[in-house]
Design a protein around this motif. Sequence first.
Motif, PDB file in Angstrom:
ATOM      1  N   HIS A 110      -9.413  11.652   3.414  1.00  0.00           N
ATOM      2  CA  HIS A 110      -9.661  11.839   4.840  1.00  0.00           C
ATOM      3  C   HIS A 110     -11.131  11.622   5.174  1.00  0.00           C
ATOM      4  CE1 HIS A 110      -9.003  14.444   8.696  1.00  0.00           C
ATOM      5  NE2 HIS A 110      -9.058  13.153   8.939  1.00  0.00           N
ATOM      6  N   LEU A 139     -11.697   7.956   5.312  1.00  0.00           N
ATOM      7  CA  LEU A 139     -11.111   7.412   6.543  1.00  0.00           C
ATOM      8  C   LEU A 139     -12.012   7.664   7.736  1.00  0.00           C
ATOM      9  CD1 LEU A 139      -7.433   8.482   5.868  1.00  0.00           C
ATOM     10  CD2 LEU A 139      -8.190   6.117   6.197  1.00  0.00           C
ATOM     11  N   ALA A 140     -12.645   8.823   7.773  1.00  0.00           N
ATOM     12  CA  ALA A 140     -13.527   9.161   8.893  1.00  0.00           C
ATOM     13  C   ALA A 140     -14.766   8.273   8.929  1.00  0.00           C
ATOM     14  CB  ALA A 140     -13.935  10.636   8.801  1.00  0.00           C
ATOM     15  N   GLU A 162     -13.157   2.112   9.727  1.00  0.00           N
ATOM     16  CA  GLU A 162     -12.423   1.771  10.951  1.00  0.00           C
ATOM     17  C   GLU A 162     -11.078   1.102  10.682  1.00  0.00           C
ATOM     18  OE1 GLU A 162     -15.045  -0.662  13.217  1.00  0.00           O
ATOM     19  OE2 GLU A 162     -16.465   0.967  13.623  1.00  0.00           O
ATOM     20  N   LYS A 187      -7.238   1.278   4.890  1.00  0.00           N
ATOM     21  CA  LYS A 187      -6.169   2.253   4.674  1.00  0.00           C
ATOM     22  C   LYS A 187      -6.408   2.914   3.320  1.00  0.00           C
ATOM     23  CE  LYS A 187      -1.936   1.637   6.195  1.00  0.00           C
ATOM     24  NZ  LYS A 187      -0.503   1.256   6.376  1.00  0.00           N
ATOM     25  N   ILE A 205      -3.113  13.694   9.158  1.00  0.00           N
ATOM     26  CA  ILE A 205      -4.155  12.690   8.873  1.00  0.00           C
ATOM     27  C   ILE A 205      -3.789  11.354   9.499  1.00  0.00           C
ATOM     28  CG2 ILE A 205      -5.365  11.428   7.059  1.00  0.00           C
ATOM     29  CD1 ILE A 205      -5.050  13.876   5.270  1.00  0.00           C
ATOM     30  N   ASP A 206      -2.515  11.007   9.477  1.00  0.00           N
ATOM     31  CA  ASP A 206      -2.065   9.756  10.087  1.00  0.00           C
ATOM     32  C   ASP A 206      -2.356   9.764  11.589  1.00  0.00           C
ATOM     33  OD1 ASP A 206      -0.800   7.289   9.208  1.00  0.00           O
ATOM     34  OD2 ASP A 206       0.795   7.788  10.610  1.00  0.00           O
ATOM     35  N   THR A 248      -6.195   9.464  12.208  1.00  0.00           N
ATOM     36  CA  THR A 248      -6.767   8.153  11.863  1.00  0.00           C
ATOM     37  C   THR A 248      -5.997   6.992  12.480  1.00  0.00           C
ATOM     38  OG1 THR A 248      -5.461   8.005   9.819  1.00  0.00           O
ATOM     39  CG2 THR A 248      -7.623   9.059   9.673  1.00  0.00           C
ATOM     40  N   GLN A 249      -5.007   7.293  13.293  1.00  0.00           N
ATOM     41  CA  GLN A 249      -4.178   6.275  13.938  1.00  0.00           C
ATOM     42  C   GLN A 249      -3.552   5.310  12.941  1.00  0.00           C
ATOM     43  OE1 GLN A 249      -3.132   6.001  17.436  1.00  0.00           O
ATOM     44  NE2 GLN A 249      -3.580   8.114  16.819  1.00  0.00           N
ATOM     45  N   ARG A 285      -3.700   5.216   9.202  1.00  0.00           N
ATOM     46  CA  ARG A 285      -4.417   4.603   8.073  1.00  0.00           C
ATOM     47  C   ARG A 285      -4.296   5.391   6.767  1.00  0.00           C
ATOM     48  NH1 ARG A 285      -9.908   3.777   8.314  1.00  0.00           N
ATOM     49  NH2 ARG A 285     -10.342   5.212  10.031  1.00  0.00           N
ATOM     50  N   ILE A 286      -3.346   6.295   6.677  1.00  0.00           N
ATOM     51  CA  ILE A 286      -3.137   7.020   5.426  1.00  0.00           C
ATOM     52  C   ILE A 286      -1.856   6.526   4.744  1.00  0.00           C
ATOM     53  CG2 ILE A 286      -1.820   8.923   6.457  1.00  0.00           C
ATOM     54  CD1 ILE A 286      -4.425   9.331   3.629  1.00  0.00           C
TER      55      ILE A 286
END
Length: 366
Positions: free
Chosen positions: A75, A78-79, A82, A85, A107-108, A111-112, A114-115
């Motif tokens: 996570h 991901l933060a 951009e 994945k 998390i999905d 992050t829109q 991306r997990i």
Amino acid sequence: MAQSQQQLQFAYWVPNVSGGLVVSNIEQRTEWNIEYNKKLAQTAEKNGFSYALSQIRFTAGYGAENQHESVSFSHAILAATEKLKVIAAILPGPWKPALAAKQLATIDYLTQGRIAINVVSGWFKGEFDAIGEEWPDHDQRYARSEEFIRTLKGIWTTDNFSFDGKYYQFKDYTLKPKPVQQPHPEIFQGGTSRAARDMASRVSDWYFANGNTVEGIREQIEDLRAKAKQNQHQVKVGLNAFIIARDTEEEAQAVLQEIIANANPEAVNAFADATRQAGAASPEGEGNWAKSSFEDLVQYNDGFKTNLIGTPEQIAERIVAYKAAGVDLILAGFLHFIEEVEYFGQRVLPLVRELEQKQQQAKEVA
């Protein structure tokens, strides 16, 4: 787009454990802290990598004395990015599917989409013993993982989900909000044994293979996809590789020999013992690392066997040969991650794309 027309994708191993990706005392300009990993993720994203795979370890061993937890570390990466994945490795047993489903759905959402998840059935008995977790027999570990995946899919895609399995039970459970990704976040798994491949042919979106020759991986993929077809299922294949790209072949081979010459024999042999016990426990004795030499085991997942070691031109040609054998993704490890990911993106990847285009044009003419 047909599979043959899709570009090969690239992932890298997240160094969220200490020691890098080789069991060697060679100097490595790779760090396991978050600042290094944020920079690495941003570098990978800019240089053509689509995925990153975080590692799961609960205890020290085999050169990995320190380990950051995979999901929370994923996570954080991901933060800092951009588009990348991140595939979080998860062990059934320590994780229960209800927790994993909720954790990953959140998390999905954040992050829109991306997990992803890599379901690791487990090869290190000492780790399970140390944390007081049950250690089922080899094939039962895969049976548990299959139930784990089936329950994740059910929770993520349906309301009032019920399941009555050997390892997991649910009754009218509804998770909201559900993941952003449709139908659900991608599910990866590894393993070489018959049980591992059969599980992938039934339930997984992706199958990670240990390093192998072109002929060896082609045979493995044909077996996997024949089984998947019988199950009316489709599965993509990722191949582990340790990449040593240098301006000359001599330089690249010298790095490989230096890594092996500086191998930590105690750690490699301990790793070999643990993995062979796990592999021998499969009914056919063909688990991960069953046929790995000392040199192979200096890189955790037989990455040297894939032979992506040489000049950019040599490596690009070998990568495209693996694509022709049915590989969809290369999962890469490096010695000095940030600078070598950048070198790969600038020097190797453009050659891969050129060769893919020529390969596709030749098919269309034929």
